[in-house]
Design a protein around this motif. Structure first.
Motif: not given
Length: 373
Positions: A17-38
């Motif tokens: 179970l991955g950690t809970h992450t909170e991201i704030k980003k300004v509209a019209e910009e680019k955002v990357t939501l993390p997700c890693h596995h093996q």
């Protein structure tokens, strides 16, 4: 043996179970939501990756998936063409990229990675920040010295909370950027400032800034304080101009009226007949003064001569007639009595006498006979 089997089943379903992450980003910009596995390295054919979005109302929808060696990323109309895997998801990086970001992308994202009965879950809370729209600056109140003025600005859109601030803009060296001393901020209505007891030093540029976590926007308004005396002077000048115009109009009207009256009097003066004018006296023409010209005019103006002669005869008294005729007995002569005055013929009108005077009179033939003897 049974215990080992149970332990094997439990380990078979255990995941990360991955950690809970909170991201704030300004509209019209680019955002990357993390997700890693093996989980993709041992068996790539059984690898499944899925991203889900749960909005604020609890509705859930699939954003992008990888299954059976195919990527499906056009699953929603709102995010079509704007979502993709950020890196090599087969090598262990299943991060999600969204570009450009929109306010509707805000929510709770879940990343699920499954492979051969093993799984990894990750949670990302995305908050999309919207910059404040350009505020609108307004003035409320009188721009006169001694009055109160309210400065107000407000943004129509933007992520709350929006913080407003007012300050003066320096136009000349030495000016203070702070608000005038008698200024009050209305905390119940953000963006409103009350300037009390305006003075001439209160004039200038004022800037309102609206800001939040996404950014800032501002507007500028100019305040120009007027003298109260200047308003009175302007009103007095306007009143004086109106009064002067009315006076000039009255003078012109009087002059025109006077000229018209004078012209009327000049036109009516020749037509006047004076009642107190004295009638002209009848003249007696000498016997030898009559000529052929007077005889010719006698036929054309018989009526005028008869009127003049009758008037002259009426003026002769019996005493005068007896004196001219020696053979006649002189009647009693004396002052006329009332009866004599009543029988006296009336005087001819002035116009008739004037005309008779201008016409050459002739002595009757009977009178000429006595004169030649």
């Amino acid at each position: 043996m049974t215990l080992l089997v149970l332990l094997g089943l439990v380990s078979y379903y255990v995941g990360t179970l991955g950690t809970h992450t909170e991201i704030k980003k300004v509209a019209e910009e680019k955002v990357t939501l993390p997700c890693h596995h093996q989980l993709g390295l041992p068996e790539k054919d059984t690898l499944d990756i899925e991203w889900l979005l749960t909005d604020h109302e609890g509705n859930q929808k699939v954003v992008i998936t990888y299954s059976s060696r195919h990527v499906y990323n056009n699953l929603t109309e709102e995010q079509k063409g704007r979502v993709a895997f950020a890196s090599n998801f087969l090598a262990g990086d299943a991060s999600l990229q969204i570009e450009p970001l929109k306010p509707s992308d805000e929510g709770r994202y879940t990343c699920k990675v499954k492979n051969s009965g093993r799984y990894v879950w990750s949670y990302v809370i995305l908050k999309v920040l919207v910059r404040p729209s350009k505020p609108k600056c307004e003035l409320e109140g009188e721009l006169t010295e001694g009055s109160d003025l309210t400065l107000q600005c407000e943004s129509s859109s933007g992520t709350e909370p929006i913080v407003y601030s007012w300050q003066r803009v320096q136009e000349k060296g030495g000016e203070d950027e702070r608000l005038p001393p008698k200024s009050k901020i209305d905390y119940n209505h953000p963006g409103r400032v009350l300037l009390q007891n305006l003075t001439m030093s209160s004039s200038g540029l004022y800037q309102c800034t609206a800001g939040n976590e996404a950014g800032k926007e501002s507007c500028v308004v100019r305040v120009t304080v007027r003298y109260v005396q200047s308003v009175g002077m302007i009103a007095g000048a306007v009143t004086g101009m109106v009064a002067g115009a009315l006076l000039i109009f009255l003078l012109v009207w009087l002059l025109i009226r006077r000229k018209d009256k004078k012209r009327y009097e000049e036109e009516e003066r020749p037509n006047e007949i004076r009642e107190d004018a004295e009638a002209p006296k009848a003249r007696l023409v000498k016997p030898g003064s009559s000529s052929s010209g007077s005889r010719s005019s006698r036929s054309g103006s018989s009526s005028t001569r008869s009127t003049a002669n009758s008037g002259s005869r009426s003026q002769r008294t019996p005493c005068a007639e007896a004196a001219r005729r020696p053979g006649l007995a002189a009647p009693a002569c004396g002052p006329l009595g009332p009866a004599d005055r009543a029988s006296e013929p009336k005087k001819a009108p002035h116009a008739t006498l004037t005309k008779a005077e201008n016409t050459p009179s002739t002595v009757p033939s009977q009178s000429r006979a006595f004169q030649t003897v």
